[in-house]
Design a protein around this motif. Sequence first.
Motif, PDB file in Angstrom:
ATOM      1  N   ASN A  26       0.821  -1.213   0.000  1.00  0.00           N
ATOM      2  CA  ASN A  26       0.000   0.000   0.000  1.00  0.00           C
ATOM      3  C   ASN A  26       0.853   1.260   0.000  1.00  0.00           C
ATOM      4  N   GLY A  27       1.962   1.234  -0.702  1.00  0.00           N
ATOM      5  CA  GLY A  27       2.830   2.392  -0.832  1.00  0.00           C
ATOM      6  C   GLY A  27       3.827   2.577   0.282  1.00  0.00           C
ATOM      7  N   GLY A  28       3.783   1.736   1.312  1.00  0.00           N
ATOM      8  CA  GLY A  28       4.694   1.875   2.437  1.00  0.00           C
ATOM      9  C   GLY A  28       5.720   0.759   2.481  1.00  0.00           C
ATOM     10  N   ALA A  29       6.854   1.063   3.070  1.00  0.00           N
ATOM     11  CA  ALA A  29       7.935   0.092   3.181  1.00  0.00           C
ATOM     12  C   ALA A  29       7.555  -1.024   4.151  1.00  0.00           C
ATOM     13  N   VAL A  30       7.947  -2.246   3.821  1.00  0.00           N
ATOM     14  CA  VAL A  30       7.755  -3.391   4.711  1.00  0.00           C
ATOM     15  C   VAL A  30       9.007  -4.257   4.708  1.00  0.00           C
ATOM     16  N   TRP A  31       9.261  -4.863   5.856  1.00  0.00           N
ATOM     17  CA  TRP A  31      10.385  -5.777   6.035  1.00  0.00           C
ATOM     18  C   TRP A  31       9.848  -7.104   6.537  1.00  0.00           C
ATOM     19  N   ARG A  32      10.537  -8.192   6.176  1.00  0.00           N
ATOM     20  CA  ARG A  32      10.241  -9.498   6.768  1.00  0.00           C
ATOM     21  C   ARG A  32      10.872  -9.526   8.159  1.00  0.00           C
ATOM     22  N   ALA A  33      10.281 -10.275   9.057  1.00  0.00           N
ATOM     23  CA  ALA A  33      10.832 -10.401  10.407  1.00  0.00           C
ATOM     24  C   ALA A  33      12.245 -10.961  10.354  1.00  0.00           C
ATOM     25  N   SER A  34      12.490 -11.878   9.438  1.00  0.00           N
ATOM     26  CA  SER A  34      13.830 -12.471   9.341  1.00  0.00           C
ATOM     27  C   SER A  34      14.872 -11.430   8.923  1.00  0.00           C
ATOM     28  N   THR A  35      14.488 -10.442   8.155  1.00  0.00           N
ATOM     29  CA  THR A  35      15.411  -9.382   7.742  1.00  0.00           C
ATOM     30  C   THR A  35      15.818  -8.524   8.928  1.00  0.00           C
TER      31      THR A  35
END
Length: 93
Positions: A60-69
Amino acid sequence: MDVLPTAPVTPPIGQPLVHGLDDLYDIGRLADRLGVEHATIRVWLSRKVPWLPPPDGRLNGGAVWRASTLEGIEDRRLPGRPGRKRHVTEPPA
């Protein structure tokens, strides 16, 4: 209308198992984890601080990271502010 049960999807060999949205951190969730304001995360992203990994994607236009990252990010984070050092002058005597 009948709903057919679906079989669990297993990823191909060598790819991690996806845990759904619980595995994702957006800026707000990451800010809560690190104890900072949301705007601080955005500033760190724009300054490309070395200890903050680039986002794994956008949702939705926002940055996301995986928990593992983000594993161990609290240990990689440098104390203090990541920007330029302030020039401190001695107060007049």
